[in-house]
Scaffold this active site. Structure first.
Site, PDB file in Angstrom:
ATOM      1  N   ASP A  68       5.964   3.681   5.255  1.00 23.04           N
ATOM      2  CA  ASP A  68       5.140   2.069   5.356  1.00 23.04           C
ATOM      3  C   ASP A  68       5.118   1.542   4.301  1.00 23.04           C
ATOM      4  O   ASP A  68       4.813   1.966   4.034  1.00 23.04           O
ATOM      5  CB  ASP A  68       3.488   3.131   5.435  1.00 23.04           C
ATOM      6  N   GLU A 113      -1.274  -4.802  -0.103  1.00 22.86           N
ATOM      7  CA  GLU A 113      -1.355  -4.206   1.347  1.00 22.86           C
ATOM      8  C   GLU A 113      -2.294  -2.797   0.590  1.00 22.86           C
ATOM      9  O   GLU A 113      -3.520  -2.375   1.565  1.00 22.86           O
ATOM     10  CB  GLU A 113      -0.787  -4.095   2.105  1.00 22.86           C
ATOM     11  N   GLU A 114      -1.659  -2.061   0.229  1.00 20.20           N
ATOM     12  CA  GLU A 114      -2.094  -0.152  -0.011  1.00 20.20           C
ATOM     13  C   GLU A 114      -3.503  -0.441  -0.596  1.00 20.20           C
ATOM     14  O   GLU A 114      -3.691   0.284  -1.082  1.00 20.20           O
ATOM     15  CB  GLU A 114      -0.883   0.506  -0.673  1.00 20.20           C
ATOM     16  N   HIS A 165       1.558   8.240   4.509  1.00 21.40           N
ATOM     17  CA  HIS A 165       0.991   8.769   2.731  1.00 21.40           C
ATOM     18  C   HIS A 165       1.936   9.710   2.566  1.00 21.40           C
ATOM     19  O   HIS A 165       1.571  10.379   1.156  1.00 21.40           O
ATOM     20  CB  HIS A 165      -0.077   8.119   2.790  1.00 21.40           C
ATOM     21  N   HIS A 223       3.232  -6.209   5.351  1.00 23.91           N
ATOM     22  CA  HIS A 223       3.688  -5.719   3.673  1.00 23.91           C
ATOM     23  C   HIS A 223       5.078  -5.584   3.158  1.00 23.91           C
ATOM     24  O   HIS A 223       5.487  -3.812   3.981  1.00 23.91           O
ATOM     25  CB  HIS A 223       2.698  -4.804   3.645  1.00 23.91           C
ATOM     26  N   ASP A 228       2.718  -2.906  11.095  1.00 27.40           N
ATOM     27  CA  ASP A 228       2.211  -1.966  10.199  1.00 27.40           C
ATOM     28  C   ASP A 228       2.685  -0.381  11.269  1.00 27.40           C
ATOM     29  O   ASP A 228       2.773  -0.405  12.580  1.00 27.40           O
ATOM     30  CB  ASP A 228       1.050  -1.835   9.900  1.00 27.40           C
TER      31      ASP A 228
END
Lengths: 367, 356, 333
Positions: free
Chosen positions: C162, C192-193, C301, C61, C215
């Site tokens: 990420d 995606e998130e 994150h 992603h 990922d």
């Protein structure tokens, strides 16, 4: 084009539409049991559409073909269902008292002491409460749990059955420039979509979906979008207006409500992002441009939680560019919501003009 | 079919652990039980077992899907420390049931193990006086650390080690009765249909991963695109401590699902049929979701008219689930009679009232 | 490759607003694929054709977590919501940059105790403006965390590792890979998130025979960290499960066999939260055997996510090996 010029060509939207709104607002269509509204929708749109069917879940899918050579396939969806109750079991003694569950997001603090109407039957029940005299001050500080509430139907000998749905027994009312009623979320959208279908769009195949089970997680729209397989989708819904004053703690600093979602009488609300969808930027730009060119008031719904049918529609097949447009409504998901005729009318006009001016060019740019 | 036959089928079905995502071990059992009586057998791309009983209709045959999930809950090794095992759950497990639970670790070979709760002075402070979460329980294989490291790897499956119990009456106890009880009902139904001539094509699907993502039902439904679907699953039977308004008496009835997941006309058909056959049933009303494969299956492609039939079961998601064979027979018979009696033009009738 | 990674992570493109990152990726991958498409949601689909071969979809992603403005108050403070999994304790004092170029810092309302971590709705972005008119921000404007690439030698740090590191692995693999037994659909997915949305529609459109997501995954190797067996620097991780999927056991087996035969270090991954594009592929149409190749990453994150360069190299090696060694899946023939 100025507003005066357009008012000549815009379809009428007034007393007739309010009468239809009254009819569908009073009709009952708890998620999963939408037949009463479905009936009205089908009767009303039949003369205006080329194709009409009801699918496996109960969505009404109707197509009005355009006359032009290149036509965009555009889905416009409005959910028919509303929040409500389901009777889940009957007490053995005394008879006529039913346990219930709520369907869709109803705050339990709104339930006590309200009357409800059982769907498809001319029966009213009440959600009773202990008299204030018999409660302790401590009890009055805590909210009563749904598990300990009952719908009292002991006034009927021929009882309702387990699995029956019920809604608040609110009757629609117009006062001044506002309307009050149950299920304005989303009968406002349903009537707007019906009115859209009455108009021709040379540039489009207008694919209307009056969807079911939105309040249960955008379920009906999912299969409707798969079946219709449109190139773009517009969702008409109703979104909360939390534009209430804040309590003043500190007189030197007047508090500012930064969490209003939408404001009543500020026009239709265009969605940018909610919990289920990041709106298609091409759609947003088109709606904004349409509104500005035609001097139609609009506001952006504050990005945040919640979701509309767009959430399931845009993920179908290889993806469907989608956006939502809502009429603000105060107190939706309670016994009665309040909405503004000004906002509602402009929701219709913005949707109408945006559809009329839509061309396949919009998809030439990458999202 | 006699009670004893169903008991032995159920015993066979529960003898193979088939945890969610790892159901292929059950394929040969189902093949053995079903394929002699069906016309076509296949495995879906994610491992669901799909079997077709052809209809007699000479017109293009509409297809019916009857499905029950075959996966069961369990545990998975998530870490190995000094020969002791840590676990993660597959499906939903109440960690309060686990201390003292005998299990089988499916490593390079099957290894017996015991789940233990360390004494409170060895636990993190927050667990010393309360419930110990799954992360602080250990699995002890009674083997030296080198042996454990040789035999067991992260990701190995762990199933309950609990023998099948037959009680004096028609009740049985075993892990995985959720949802092997429903597979037994499907088996009963398939056998009932041997000498019948249903008009429709019937697909019997044992679906995978219901306890996690409902992946099997979703994907097989997309592949088959049936005109109707019946989901068979277990529901809560009452026992002391369970709320009576959310449970059903064991051995007394089956439950017919009613709610947004169920097509009201299909419900009506099942209800009338059960009345006519004198099969006892109760309505299971769910205001939002059924909690079964039906919730996702109904929304596949253009949407599928769906029915949910449930078999009461006690102590769901434990190693000692209990069902009554009578209820399995009732569910199997009702579905068999539905299939046998399904007219070729049934779909015409199922239309919503308002369209006529 | 470090330069490529730096460019990728420093491009600001939160979920739903992947325009700029898509341009960067397109520019970098164009020489190595036969065909490039962009679908309705903005996924970048890059195809390397091979007649009659199994079709594999490899998804990385390209979006990142970010923020969206919900209100600019009369004093110019900007309220916001998260796009994707943004955690309050990562925000306080953080710097953000809006896609229109405006920068700001995140401030908080007063708390009862200094230890309290307020929720995101008690926070605001201060863009240095005196009032709403000069703030140059309106409802719906989108910001990304502002943090440059940091080279710590063997380990690399940045926001948006990420999943730009997955993007880098995919680009680099296609660059190095001469031949494959598969028809390859390299998908750089969007959104995606916010719930694996892009991969959902991409997988439907591609209709692959096999699916592999690239990922990041979390690690359990930091002081009093989460209980997890994956460590930084011990090789790419082969996902067994996360909360969104149980990886297909046949794919797990294929990945492990391939890694062992090629002597590439790997780790078995059980992640007890999170989900990836792998889930979307597995559930697509009639089902797709799907797995995930994960790059271990600390502080996922947070605005500073750390990966190990050897893990990245080994992920490229393993992916290349996988693309040359088809799994045995009889029913796909």
């Amino acid at each position: 084009m100025g507003r005066n010029q357009l008012s000549l060509t815009l379809p009428p939207f007034g007393a007739t539409q309010i009468r239809l709104l009254e009819k569908v607002s009073n009709a009952q269509a708890v998620s999963g049991d939408e037949s009463d509204v479905r009936k009205i929708v089908i009767e009303t749109i039949r003369p205006f559409v080329d194709e009409l069917k009801v699918d496996a879940l109960g969505n009404v899918l109707a197509i009005r073909h355009g006359s032009g050579e290149t036509r965009l396939k555009v889905m416009v969806a409005a959910h028919m269902d509303e929040v409500g109750l389901m009777l889940t079991s009957e007490e053995e003694k005394p008879e006529g008292f039913f346990r219930f569950e709520v369907i869709g997001g109803i705050d339990q603090r709104y339930l006590l002491g309200k009357s409800v109407k059982i769907a498809h039957q001319d029966k009213f029940g009440v959600i009773g409460t202990k008299p204030i005299h018999l409660t302790t001050p401590e009890e009055r500080k805590t909210s009563v749990n749904i598990d300990s509430m009952r719908v009292d139907l002991s006034g009927y000998t021929n009882k309702a059955r387990i699995g029956d749905r019920a809604t608040f027994a609110t009757q629609f009312q117009r006062f001044g420039d506002c309307i009050r009623g149950k299920a304005l979320d989303n009968r406002l959208g349903v009537v707007a979509l019906i009115e859209l279908l009455k108009q021709p769009y040379p540039n489009l195949d207008l694919m209307a979906a009056f969807t079911v089970q939105e309040e249960l997680g955008l379920r009906g729209a999912q299969v409707a979008a798969f079946a219709l397989n449109p190139e773009m989708a517009l969702v008409l819904d109703c979104t909360p207006a939390y534009d209430l004053p804040l309590e003043i703690e500190d007189p030197d600093h007047l508090p500012e409500n930064t969490h209003y979602n939408t404001k009543l009488n500020h026009g239709p609300a265009i969605y940018l992002a909610d919990h289920a969808t990041l709106s298609d930027p091409r759609w947003i730009a088109h709606l904004v441009q349409t509104a500005e060119e035609n001097s139609i008031p609009y506001q952006f719904r504050q990005p945040g939680g919640g979701g509309t049918d767009a959430g399931s529609i845009h993920l179908q097949r290889s993806g469907i560019p989608s956006v939502s447009l809502s009429t603000p409504g105060r107190y939706i998901h309670t016994p009665a919501a309040i909405a503004s005729l000004f906002d509602w009318k402009n929701t219709f006009y913005l949707a109408y003009l945006a559809l009329q001016s839509l061309t396949p060019d919009i998809l030439n740019h990458e999202r | 079919m006699k009670t004893s036959e169903i008991k032995s089928i159920l015993k066979e079905l529960t003898s193979t652990p088939a945890l969610s995502g790892h159901e292929s071990a059950l394929h040969s059992t189902l093949n053995h039980l079903w394929s002699p009586y069906l016309d076509e057998v296949s495995i879906s791309r994610v491992g669901s077992f799909q079997a077709l009983r052809r209809g007699t209709s000479t017109q293009p045959c509409p297809e019916l899907l009857v499905t029950a999930h075959m996966d069961s809950i369990g545990l998975m090794v998530s870490a190995i420390q000094d020969g002791f095992l840590r676990f993660t759950e597959i499906g939903g497990i109440d960690p309060r049931l686990l201390p003292g639970q005998m299990v089988t670790v499916h490593g390079k070979r099957d290894i017996p193990a015991l789940i233990v709760q360390p004494p409170s002075f060895l636990l993190p402070v927050e667990f010393q006086n309360g419930i110990v979460t799954l992360h602080s329980l250990w699995g002890d294989c009674g083997l030296p650390p080198e042996k454990v490291n040789q035999q067991v790897a992260i990701g190995d499956l762990v199933s309950f080690d609990q023998p099948f119990l037959e009680f004096e009456n028609d009740m049985v106890c075993s892990p995985s009765l959720d949802n092997r009880a429903s597979l037994a009902a499907l088996t009963y139904c398939i056998y009932e249909l041997v000498n019948r001539q249903p008009a429709w094509d019937s697909w019997f699907v044992a679906s995978v991963q219901e306890e996690e993502t409902q992946a099997g039902a979703l994907t097989s439904t997309f592949q088959i695109l049936p005109k109707l679907a019946i989901v068979v699953d277990v529901t809560f039977a009452n026992s002391p401590g369970t709320p009576s308004h959310k449970t059903f008496p064991l051995g007394d009835c089956i439950a017919l699902g009613w709610g947004p997941t169920v097509h009201p006309y299909l419900y009506k058909t099942f209800q009338e049929l059960a009345d006519q056959l004198e099969i006892p049933y109760k309505i299971e009303s769910f205001s939002r979701r059924s909690g079964t494969d039906a919730d996702s299956l109904q929304l596949v492609a253009h949407g599928i008219p769906t029915m949910v039939v449930s078999i009461p079961l006690r102590y769901m998601h434990s190693a000692v689930e209990v069902v009554s064979i009578k209820d399995i027979q009732r569910a199997g018979r009702l579905i068999a009679e539905f299939i046998a009696g399904l007219e070729i033009d049934y779909l015409e009738k199922i239309k919503w009232d308002e369209t006529n | 490759m470090k330069e490529l990674i730096k460019t990728l992570v420093e491009t600001n493109s939160p979920s739903g607003y992947e325009n700029s990152i898509r341009q960067v990726i397109r520019h970098n991958i164009e020489p190595y694929v036969d065909e490039i498409k962009v679908d309705a949601l903005g996924n970048l689909l890059c195809v390397r054709h091979k007649e009659g071969a199994l079709k594999i979809m490899i998804s990385a992603h390209m979006d990142e977590i970010g923020l969206m403005a919900t209100h600019v108050d009369q004093n110019g403070f900007v309220r916001f919501i998260p796009l994707g999994g943004v955690y309050p304790h990562h925000c306080i004092g953080g710097r953000v940059r809006f896609l229109n170029g405006v920068s700001g810092v995140i401030g908080v309302e007063r708390t009862t105790t200094p230890q309290e971590i307020p929720s995101l709705d008690k926070m605001f972005i201060d863009v240095g403006a005196a009032n709403a008119q000069t703030a140059q921000i309106k409802i719906g404007d989108v910001a990304a965390f502002d943090r440059p690439f940091l080279d710590l030698g063997k380990r690399w740090v940045s926001k948006a590792m990420d999943d730009r590191i997955g993007v880098a692995v995919l680009i680099e693999t296609l660059k190095q890979l001469q031949n494959s037994v598969f028809e390859i659909y390299a998908v750089f997915s969007v959104q995606e998130e916010v719930g694996v949305r892009g991969a959902t529609t991409a997988a439907f459109g591609v209709a692959p025979d096999l699916g592999l997501a690239l990922d990041v995954t979390a690690t359990g190797d930091t002081p009093k960290g989460i209980k997890m067996e994956v460590e930084l620097g011990k090789g790419p991780a082969i996902k067994i499960r996360d909360s969104g999927m149980l990886a297909d056991p046949r794919i797990i087996h294929w990945m492990i066999q391939t890694a062992e035969q090629a002597s590439i270090p790997y780790q078995r991954e059980i992640l007890e939260f999170g989900g990836t594009d792998g889930r979307a592929m597995q559930l697509s149409r009639s089902g797709v055997p799907a797995g995930v190749l994960s790059i271990p990453c600390r502080y996922v994150h947070a605005p500073s996510e750390m990966v190990d360069s050897e893990d990245v190299e080994n992920a490229i090696l393993l992916l290349s090996e996988l693309l040359n060694n088809p799994p045995k899946l009889e029913f796909l023939a």
